[in-house]
Design an enzyme around this catalytic site. Structure first.
Site, mmCIF file in Angstrom:
data_model
loop_
_atom_site.group_PDB
_atom_site.id
_atom_site.type_symbol
_atom_site.label_atom_id
_atom_site.label_comp_id
_atom_site.label_asym_id
_atom_site.label_seq_id
_atom_site.Cartn_x
_atom_site.Cartn_y
_atom_site.Cartn_z
ATOM 1 N N LYS A 13 0.832 -1.216 0.000
ATOM 2 C CA LYS A 13 0.000 0.000 0.000
ATOM 3 C C LYS A 13 0.866 1.265 0.000
ATOM 4 C CE LYS A 13 -2.074 -0.971 3.927
ATOM 5 N NZ LYS A 13 -1.382 -2.209 4.295
ATOM 6 N N ARG A 87 -9.625 1.028 9.021
ATOM 7 C CA ARG A 87 -9.325 -0.368 9.374
ATOM 8 C C ARG A 87 -10.476 -1.021 10.118
ATOM 9 N NH1 ARG A 87 -3.243 0.488 9.181
ATOM 10 N NH2 ARG A 87 -2.224 -1.476 9.585
ATOM 11 N N ARG A 126 11.843 -6.249 5.148
ATOM 12 C CA ARG A 126 11.554 -4.819 4.975
ATOM 13 C C ARG A 126 12.465 -3.966 5.860
ATOM 14 N NH1 ARG A 126 5.484 -2.397 5.057
ATOM 15 N NH2 ARG A 126 5.462 -2.675 7.304
ATOM 16 N N ARG A 159 11.320 -2.270 11.446
ATOM 17 C CA ARG A 159 10.297 -1.770 12.354
ATOM 18 C C ARG A 159 10.044 -2.811 13.440
ATOM 19 N NH1 ARG A 159 5.317 0.165 8.660
ATOM 20 N NH2 ARG A 159 4.183 -0.922 10.292
ATOM 21 N N ARG A 170 -0.605 -8.966 13.423
ATOM 22 C CA ARG A 170 -1.107 -7.933 12.508
ATOM 23 C C ARG A 170 -1.888 -8.550 11.354
ATOM 24 N NH1 ARG A 170 4.044 -5.051 10.793
ATOM 25 N NH2 ARG A 170 2.715 -3.602 9.661
#
Ligand code: AMP
Length: 214
Positions: A13, A87, A126, A159, A170
């Site tokens: 996204k 969300r 990531r 992160r 998540r």
């Protein structure tokens, strides 16, 4: 043009939203980035949100809606790309009320569909810039200088919430609380497009542009 990008964590996204924003002169509004920015600035809101973010849980709806309201009311953007928001159904209702008040209407909803295995792999690789929020992939799109942000030179980090345990939570939260929103939007006038987000960045971007220019 106002557009919602849906997709699980790691679906792309942020990457796709940033490319679309640059292409069409829109403002990308990522609630995750707003929260990380508040945390980086050491605000009470950021500190409060951190508990939820580190656990992979959702930050309360009123906090999120307050942040979004502040950005939308003070922006003169031609349109918004909502990334990671809404969300929950309460957030979707809050967004609808806010848009109505601001005289805006939603033009499209895009779902970036990616299988769990690819998501877990992407998140494990990531690297994020804590300073300007740019995102890299150790495998697919590494920074030019290892460990340093191409855009601002800051040291890249993984992160906290991209660690495997939090990622699992998540993904579950996405399936349980956010994915059902797709059905909610199917009942509304703006078209809902589901596209295969597991392909390379350029291929996904081309499909998005073709869809949005139709
Ligand atoms: P993201 O960068 O979109 O993956 O968001 C990172 C984390 O910030 C999420 O796991 C949540 O804890 C929190 N967050 C971001 N956006 C929202 C939202 N719209 N509603 C609730 N929590 C959010």
């Amino acid at each position: 043009m106002d557009l919602i990008l849906f997709g699980a964590p790691g679906a792309g996204k942020g990457t796709q939203g940033a490319l679309l924003a640059a292409r069409y002169g829109l403002q990308r509004l990522s609630t995750g980035d707003l929260l990380r920015d508040a945390l980086g600035r050491g605000t009470p809101l950021g500190f409060e949100a951190k508990k939820f973010m580190d656990a992979g849980e959702l930050v309360p709806d009123d906090v999120i809606l307050g942040l979004v309201r502040e950005v939308m009311e003070s922006s003169d953007a031609a349109g918004f790309i909502f990334d990671g928001f809404p969300r929950t159904v309460a957030q979707a209702d809050g967004l609808a009320a806010l848009m109505e008040r601001l005289g805006r209407s939603l033009d499209a909803v895009v779902v970036l569909d990616v299988d769990d295995e690819t998501l877990v792999q992407r998140l494990a690789g990531r690297l994020s810039c804590p300073s300007c929020q740019a995102v890299y992939s150790q495998f697919a799109e590494p920074p030019q200088v290892p460990g340093k942000c191409d855009a601002c030179g800051a040291s890249l980090v993984q992160r906290e919430d991209d660690r495997p345990d939090t990622v699992r939570r998540r993904l579950a939260v996405y399936r349980e609380q956010t994915a059902p929103l797709i059905r909610h939007y199917r009942a509304l006038p703006a078209p809902v497009h589901v596209i295969d987000g597991a392909r390379p960045v350029d291929a996904v971007q081309m499909e998005l542009r073709t869809l949005l220019e139709q």
